[in-house]
Write a protein that holds these residues in place. Structure first.
Motif, PDB file in Angstrom:
ATOM      1  N   ASP A  66       2.158   1.868  -3.491  1.00 47.34           N
ATOM      2  CA  ASP A  66       1.158   2.548  -4.326  1.00 47.34           C
ATOM      3  C   ASP A  66       1.171   4.052  -4.065  1.00 47.34           C
ATOM      4  O   ASP A  66       1.167   4.870  -4.992  1.00 47.34           O
ATOM      5  CB  ASP A  66      -0.240   1.995  -4.045  1.00 47.34           C
ATOM      6  CG  ASP A  66      -0.410   0.558  -4.518  1.00 47.34           C
ATOM      7  OD1 ASP A  66       0.415   0.098  -5.324  1.00 47.34           O
ATOM      8  OD2 ASP A  66      -1.379  -0.094  -4.069  1.00 47.34           O
ATOM      9  N   TRP A  67       1.146   4.408  -2.783  1.00 47.01           N
ATOM     10  CA  TRP A  67       1.121   5.823  -2.406  1.00 47.01           C
ATOM     11  C   TRP A  67       2.390   6.521  -2.902  1.00 47.01           C
ATOM     12  O   TRP A  67       2.326   7.632  -3.434  1.00 47.01           O
ATOM     13  CB  TRP A  67       1.002   5.957  -0.891  1.00 47.01           C
ATOM     14  CG  TRP A  67       0.648   7.330  -0.420  1.00 47.01           C
ATOM     15  CD1 TRP A  67      -0.594   7.795  -0.105  1.00 47.01           C
ATOM     16  CD2 TRP A  67       1.547   8.430  -0.217  1.00 47.01           C
ATOM     17  NE1 TRP A  67      -0.524   9.110   0.285  1.00 47.01           N
ATOM     18  CE2 TRP A  67       0.775   9.529   0.227  1.00 47.01           C
ATOM     19  CE3 TRP A  67       2.923   8.597  -0.352  1.00 47.01           C
ATOM     20  CZ2 TRP A  67       1.335  10.775   0.521  1.00 47.01           C
ATOM     21  CZ3 TRP A  67       3.487   9.838  -0.071  1.00 47.01           C
ATOM     22  CH2 TRP A  67       2.693  10.904   0.366  1.00 47.01           C
ATOM     23  N   GLU A  75      -8.365   5.493  -1.035  1.00 49.01           N
ATOM     24  CA  GLU A  75      -8.836   5.697  -2.403  1.00 49.01           C
ATOM     25  C   GLU A  75      -9.899   6.794  -2.511  1.00 49.01           C
ATOM     26  O   GLU A  75     -10.307   7.153  -3.619  1.00 49.01           O
ATOM     27  CB  GLU A  75      -9.398   4.381  -2.950  1.00 49.01           C
ATOM     28  CG  GLU A  75      -8.341   3.287  -3.122  1.00 49.01           C
ATOM     29  CD  GLU A  75      -8.947   1.960  -3.508  1.00 49.01           C
ATOM     30  OE1 GLU A  75     -10.201   1.864  -3.495  1.00 49.01           O
ATOM     31  OE2 GLU A  75      -8.191   1.012  -3.806  1.00 49.01           O
ATOM     32  N   ARG A  84       1.161   0.702 -11.756  1.00 49.73           N
ATOM     33  CA  ARG A  84       0.354   1.827 -11.290  1.00 49.73           C
ATOM     34  C   ARG A  84       0.745   3.122 -11.991  1.00 49.73           C
ATOM     35  O   ARG A  84      -0.111   3.975 -12.248  1.00 49.73           O
ATOM     36  CB  ARG A  84       0.520   1.978  -9.774  1.00 49.73           C
ATOM     37  CG  ARG A  84      -0.429   3.001  -9.163  1.00 49.73           C
ATOM     38  CD  ARG A  84      -0.316   3.005  -7.654  1.00 49.73           C
ATOM     39  NE  ARG A  84      -1.270   3.901  -7.034  1.00 49.73           N
ATOM     40  CZ  ARG A  84      -2.490   3.569  -6.634  1.00 49.73           C
ATOM     41  NH1 ARG A  84      -2.917   2.326  -6.797  1.00 49.73           N
ATOM     42  NH2 ARG A  84      -3.299   4.455  -6.070  1.00 49.73           N
ATOM     43  N   ARG A  90       4.730  -3.694  -9.280  1.00 50.41           N
ATOM     44  CA  ARG A  90       3.464  -3.094  -8.850  1.00 50.41           C
ATOM     45  C   ARG A  90       3.468  -1.584  -9.100  1.00 50.41           C
ATOM     46  O   ARG A  90       2.497  -1.026  -9.613  1.00 50.41           O
ATOM     47  CB  ARG A  90       3.252  -3.390  -7.365  1.00 50.41           C
ATOM     48  CG  ARG A  90       1.935  -2.875  -6.801  1.00 50.41           C
ATOM     49  CD  ARG A  90       1.875  -3.131  -5.305  1.00 50.41           C
ATOM     50  NE  ARG A  90       0.640  -2.664  -4.709  1.00 50.41           N
ATOM     51  CZ  ARG A  90      -0.394  -3.437  -4.380  1.00 50.41           C
ATOM     52  NH1 ARG A  90      -0.347  -4.736  -4.620  1.00 50.41           N
ATOM     53  NH2 ARG A  90      -1.473  -2.923  -3.815  1.00 50.41           N
ATOM     54  N   ALA A  91       4.578  -0.926  -8.737  1.00 55.46           N
ATOM     55  CA  ALA A  91       4.670   0.520  -8.930  1.00 55.46           C
ATOM     56  C   ALA A  91       4.618   0.882 -10.407  1.00 55.46           C
ATOM     57  O   ALA A  91       3.988   1.881 -10.799  1.00 55.46           O
ATOM     58  CB  ALA A  91       5.961   1.049  -8.299  1.00 55.46           C
ATOM     59  N   ARG A 103      -7.960   0.769   2.994  1.00 57.09           N
ATOM     60  CA  ARG A 103      -7.854   0.899   1.538  1.00 57.09           C
ATOM     61  C   ARG A 103      -8.914   1.836   0.972  1.00 57.09           C
ATOM     62  O   ARG A 103      -8.629   2.687   0.135  1.00 57.09           O
ATOM     63  CB  ARG A 103      -7.978  -0.493   0.894  1.00 57.09           C
ATOM     64  CG  ARG A 103      -7.890  -0.467  -0.625  1.00 57.09           C
ATOM     65  CD  ARG A 103      -7.805  -1.877  -1.154  1.00 57.09           C
ATOM     66  NE  ARG A 103      -8.965  -2.649  -0.773  1.00 57.09           N
ATOM     67  CZ  ARG A 103     -10.120  -2.683  -1.439  1.00 57.09           C
ATOM     68  NH1 ARG A 103     -10.247  -1.929  -2.533  1.00 57.09           N
ATOM     69  NH2 ARG A 103     -11.122  -3.422  -1.047  1.00 57.09           N
ATOM     70  N   THR A 140       0.836  -1.201   0.000  1.00 61.60           N
ATOM     71  CA  THR A 140       0.000   0.000   0.000  1.00 61.60           C
ATOM     72  C   THR A 140       0.869   1.248   0.000  1.00 61.60           C
ATOM     73  O   THR A 140       0.576   2.232  -0.699  1.00 61.60           O
ATOM     74  CB  THR A 140      -0.935   0.003   1.224  1.00 61.60           C
ATOM     75  OG1 THR A 140      -1.780  -1.147   1.180  1.00 61.60           O
ATOM     76  CG2 THR A 140      -1.797   1.256   1.257  1.00 61.60           C
ATOM     77  N   ASP A 174       2.357   7.188  -6.691  1.00 60.74           N
ATOM     78  CA  ASP A 174       1.532   8.361  -7.010  1.00 60.74           C
ATOM     79  C   ASP A 174       2.250   9.652  -6.648  1.00 60.74           C
ATOM     80  O   ASP A 174       2.216  10.637  -7.396  1.00 60.74           O
ATOM     81  CB  ASP A 174       0.203   8.293  -6.248  1.00 60.74           C
ATOM     82  CG  ASP A 174      -0.691   7.155  -6.728  1.00 60.74           C
ATOM     83  OD1 ASP A 174      -0.435   6.620  -7.821  1.00 60.74           O
ATOM     84  OD2 ASP A 174      -1.641   6.819  -5.992  1.00 60.74           O
TER      85      ASP A 174
END
Length: 299
Positions: free
Chosen positions: A20-21, A146, A76, A72-73, A142, A17, A24
């Protein structure tokens, strides 16, 4: 060479998680992302001869963790420049060192043990308490992460006049085109009479005015530098951490400052930052500010 944004990963859901952050955020900042995994696999497996073609299973696992996070990054944020660094050492020490040449460090809210869902893991706590630069601990469920509330929350303390935390919060609000909510708290002095304000003067009114003055001074320079950022100023009575934790449910990021004393080697994390890191409903950015310890002639 571009200064990267660093994210620490350990294979846990919380660290993914955080990845992901961080992806971004790297896109928002226009910076590369460096994914760091550190663990002491050599300590438990022993050394491998230099001529051996076999790698320790712990090292293979560590490399897979970093590679999975990188994949994963990239999914995204296609096109994001990503590097990985796998280190055979203590995770907190590795992240603190990597952070010295980074824009900020991003970590998950807990480690792989997940002994308590609500409490911050030891690595995140150590990094937030000792880092020379900003540390973002990615908290929140989560669905909350989002939600995109369009709001940044900033807690103001007595040392936050045009502080790094204030400038960080304004930058984040500008990048996200979000409103910035600034909170300054005050407490009613327990030793002053307040029962007859017409006779004695209302002590609470004076304290509230002081909090308002502090807030205005704290954000004055940054507000002039970012006139595009909508600003909501609030002064509240009561402990700052309670107000910030309660309001974090409607924020995308909570920003708090932390004072670092020159020459001090221990953990330095105030009550507000400590409570926010353990209980906030959104990611928390701890932004340090160095100050010089007073000499014998100073107070």
């Amino acid at each position: 060479m571009e200064t990267p944004l660093v994210v620490g990963v350990d294979g846990s859901d919380a660290s993914l998680t955080a990845t992901d952050w961080a992806a971004d955020e790297a896109v928002r900042l226009g910076l590369p992302l460096r994914i760091v995994h550190a663990s002491r696999w050599e300590q438990y497996e022993g050394s491998v001869p230099a001529w051996s073609l076999n790698r320790p299973s712990g090292q293979v696992l560590a490399e897979n963790i970093a590679a999975t996070a990188a994949e994963r990054a990239l999914r995204r944020a296609p096109g994001l420049k990503i590097t990985t660094n796998v280190l055979a050492e203590d995770a907190a020490s590795a992240l603190l060192r990597e952070g010295r040449s980074a824009e900020a460090i991003v970590v998950g809210s807990r480690g792989r043990s997940e002994l308590a869902d609500l409490l911050l893991g030891s690595v995140g706590l150590i990094v937030a308490a000792r880092s020379d630069g900003p540390v973002i601990v990615v908290r929140g469920h989560r669905h909350a992460l989002e939600a995109r509330h369009g709001s940044i929350l900033l807690g103001i303390g007595e040392y936050d006049v045009d502080s790094p935390a204030v400038r960080f919060a304004f930058r984040e609000a500008a990048l996200r085109q979000a409103e910035l909510g600034v909170v300054s708290s005050w407490r009613r002095p327990s030793h002053e009479p307040v029962a007859h304000p017409l006779l004695t003067g209302d002590a609470s009114h004076h304290e509230e005015q002081q909090a308002t003055v502090l807030l205005d001074k704290a954000v004055e320079a940054a507000a002039l530098a970012h006139p595009e950022v909508p600003l909501r100023r609030t002064t509240v009575e009561g402990p700052a951490y309670k107000t910030l934790v309660a309001r974090s449910t409607a924020a995308d990021l909570l920003v708090v400052g932390a004072r670092r004393r020159e020459g001090h080697l221990g953990m330095e994390l105030g009550r507000v930052a400590h409570r926010a890191l353990h209980h906030a409903a959104c990611p928390v950015a701890v932004v340090p500010q160095r100050h010089r310890a007073p000499t014998g002639g100073e107070r």
